[in-house]
Design a protein around this motif. Structure first.
Motif, mmCIF file in Angstrom:
data_model
loop_
_atom_site.group_PDB
_atom_site.id
_atom_site.type_symbol
_atom_site.label_atom_id
_atom_site.label_comp_id
_atom_site.label_asym_id
_atom_site.label_seq_id
_atom_site.Cartn_x
_atom_site.Cartn_y
_atom_site.Cartn_z
ATOM 1 N N SER A 116 0.838 -1.185 0.000
ATOM 2 C CA SER A 116 0.000 0.000 0.000
ATOM 3 C C SER A 116 0.879 1.243 0.000
ATOM 4 C CB SER A 116 -0.934 0.013 1.221
ATOM 5 O OG SER A 116 -0.181 -0.020 2.426
ATOM 6 N N VAL A 117 0.302 2.341 -0.432
ATOM 7 C CA VAL A 117 0.974 3.634 -0.460
ATOM 8 C C VAL A 117 0.149 4.604 0.367
ATOM 9 C CG1 VAL A 117 1.834 5.514 -1.905
ATOM 10 C CG2 VAL A 117 1.909 3.160 -2.760
ATOM 11 N N GLU A 118 0.717 5.055 1.484
ATOM 12 C CA GLU A 118 0.023 5.960 2.402
ATOM 13 C C GLU A 118 -1.332 5.383 2.820
ATOM 14 O OE1 GLU A 118 -0.103 9.775 0.534
ATOM 15 O OE2 GLU A 118 2.039 10.130 0.787
ATOM 16 N N GLY A 119 -1.339 4.094 3.109
ATOM 17 C CA GLY A 119 -2.553 3.441 3.594
ATOM 18 C C GLY A 119 -3.513 2.984 2.524
ATOM 19 N N VAL A 120 -3.246 3.318 1.260
ATOM 20 C CA VAL A 120 -4.135 2.929 0.153
ATOM 21 C C VAL A 120 -3.492 1.765 -0.604
ATOM 22 C CG1 VAL A 120 -5.216 3.671 -2.006
ATOM 23 C CG2 VAL A 120 -5.040 5.257 -0.080
ATOM 24 N N ALA A 121 -4.211 0.648 -0.692
ATOM 25 C CA ALA A 121 -3.670 -0.529 -1.367
ATOM 26 C C ALA A 121 -3.406 -0.230 -2.834
ATOM 27 C CB ALA A 121 -4.645 -1.698 -1.238
ATOM 28 N N VAL A 122 -2.292 -0.776 -3.354
ATOM 29 C CA VAL A 122 -1.969 -0.550 -4.766
ATOM 30 C C VAL A 122 -3.019 -1.229 -5.648
ATOM 31 C CG1 VAL A 122 0.482 -0.304 -4.315
ATOM 32 C CG2 VAL A 122 -0.429 -2.542 -4.901
ATOM 33 N N THR A 123 -3.260 -0.640 -6.790
ATOM 34 C CA THR A 123 -4.302 -1.136 -7.680
ATOM 35 C C THR A 123 -3.813 -1.124 -9.125
ATOM 36 O OG1 THR A 123 -6.642 -0.892 -8.283
ATOM 37 C CG2 THR A 123 -5.359 1.123 -8.069
ATOM 38 N N ASN A 124 -4.564 -1.807 -9.979
ATOM 39 C CA ASN A 124 -4.258 -1.888 -11.409
ATOM 40 C C ASN A 124 -2.885 -2.513 -11.658
ATOM 41 O OD1 ASN A 124 -5.086 -1.507 -14.107
ATOM 42 N ND2 ASN A 124 -3.834 0.337 -14.272
ATOM 43 N N VAL A 125 -2.532 -3.496 -10.832
ATOM 44 C CA VAL A 125 -1.288 -4.239 -11.014
ATOM 45 C C VAL A 125 -1.581 -5.493 -11.838
ATOM 46 C CG1 VAL A 125 0.553 -5.527 -9.858
ATOM 47 C CG2 VAL A 125 -0.318 -3.392 -8.862
ATOM 48 N N THR A 126 -0.749 -5.771 -12.820
ATOM 49 C CA THR A 126 -0.910 -6.952 -13.670
ATOM 50 C C THR A 126 0.265 -7.898 -13.480
ATOM 51 O OG1 THR A 126 -2.154 -5.726 -15.359
ATOM 52 C CG2 THR A 126 -1.123 -7.798 -16.043
ATOM 53 N N VAL A 127 -0.046 -9.159 -13.212
ATOM 54 C CA VAL A 127 0.962 -10.222 -13.141
ATOM 55 C C VAL A 127 0.647 -11.203 -14.258
ATOM 56 C CG1 VAL A 127 1.963 -12.057 -11.750
ATOM 57 C CG2 VAL A 127 1.212 -9.921 -10.661
#
Length: 222
Positions: A116-127
Motif C-alpha cells: 500500500s501507499v500511504e494506507g491505500v492498497a496498490v491497484t491496477n497491477v498486472t501479473v
C-alpha cells in the motif's frame, strides 16, 4: 538521475531502465543489455521509482521492491528466470499500475506482494506469465484502510501451486481486504495449494473461492 552518498565525492547514477542477467556483473553500469547487473539488489539501488527492470535468464536468490507508479519487471520467461528464495518477498509492489511478467518464484514468504501507499492498497497491477510455487503466500494483496472504493488487480496466464494462504482466502491467494479487494484471474492454473486456517464467519466465502479455483484449474487443463 543520481543519488548522492554520505561521502561528498561519491555519486551513484540511477536509471529509468535497468538490465539484469545471471551472466552479468554488479560492477557493470546496468543501463543496457550489453552491461547487465548480476543481482536484483544492485538493480534496486540503480532503478528510479516507476522504472523498468529487464530480467534476463538466470537464478536469483533475492527479491526486488518495486517503487513508484508504473514500475515494471520484464522477465525472459518463467522457464528462464528463477527467483529461488529463502523467505522474504519475490516482488514487493509499492506503486499503482505495475507490471510483472515472465518469472518463476519459489521458496518465498510472499511470491508477489502488493502493498500500500500511504494506507491505500496498490491497484491496477498486472501479473502475467508467471509461476509462484512452494511459497507461503503465492499472491498477496494488502489490507486497505483508507480507500473507500474497490480496487482491482489482475493475474493472467500464471501458475500458483503448492502455496499456503493464511486466513479467509482462496488457497495460494491472500487478499488482506475481502471488502474491496478484487482480483481478476484469467487462464491461470491454481493447484495443490492449502489454507492455514478458516474464519468461521466467512467460511462460505472461502468455499466459493475454492470452487472458482477448482473450475479454473479444470478449464486450463482441458
Amino acid at each position: 538521475g543520481c543519488i548522492k552518498s554520505a561521502h561528498p565525492k561519491v555519486v551513484f547514477l540511477t536509471y529509468d531502465e535497468v538490465w539484469v542477467s545471471g551472466e552479468g556483473s554488479d560492477d557493470n553500469a546496468g543501463d543496457s543489455e550489453d552491461a547487465p547487473l548480476k543481482t536484483l539488489v544492485a538493480a534496486g539501488r540503480k532503478l528510479n521509482a516507476g522504472g523498468t527492470v529487464h530480467l534476463g535468464a538466470g537464478t536469483y536468490k533475492e527479491g526486488l521492491t518495486m517503487m513508484g507508479d508504473g514500475s515494471k519487471v520484464l522477465g525472459a520467461g518463467p522457464d528462464k528466470v528463477f527467483l529461488s528464495m529463502s523467505g522474504g518477498a519475490g516482488f514487493s509492489v509499492l506503486g499503482h499500475s505495475a507490471l510483472i511478467e515472465g518469472v518463476s518464484i519459489s521458496g518465498a514468504s510472499y511470491g508477489i506482494k502488493l502493498g500500500s501507499v500511504e494506507g491505500v492498497a496498490v491497484t491496477n497491477v498486472t501479473v502475467r506469465n508467471c509461476v509462484m510455487r512452494n511459497c507461503s503466500k503465492g499472491f498477496y494483496m494488502a489490507q486497505d484502510n483508507e480507500n473507500p472504493n474497490p480496487y482491482t488487480n489482475f493475474v493472467s496466464h500464471c501458475v500458483i501451486s503448492n502455496c499456503t494462504s493464511h486466513g479467509i482466502h482462496a488457497a495460494g491467494i491472500h487478499s488482506g481486504s475481502n471488502r474491496r479487494g478484487n482480483l481478476l484471474v484469467d487462464t491461470t492454473l491454481v493447484t495443490g495449494n492449502k489454507k492455514a486456517y478458516y474464519n468461521g464467519i466467512r467460511k462460505e466465502l472461502v468455499e466459493g473461492l475454492d470452487k472458482l479455483c477448482e473450475k479454473l484449474s479444470k478449464e486450463v487443463s482441458k
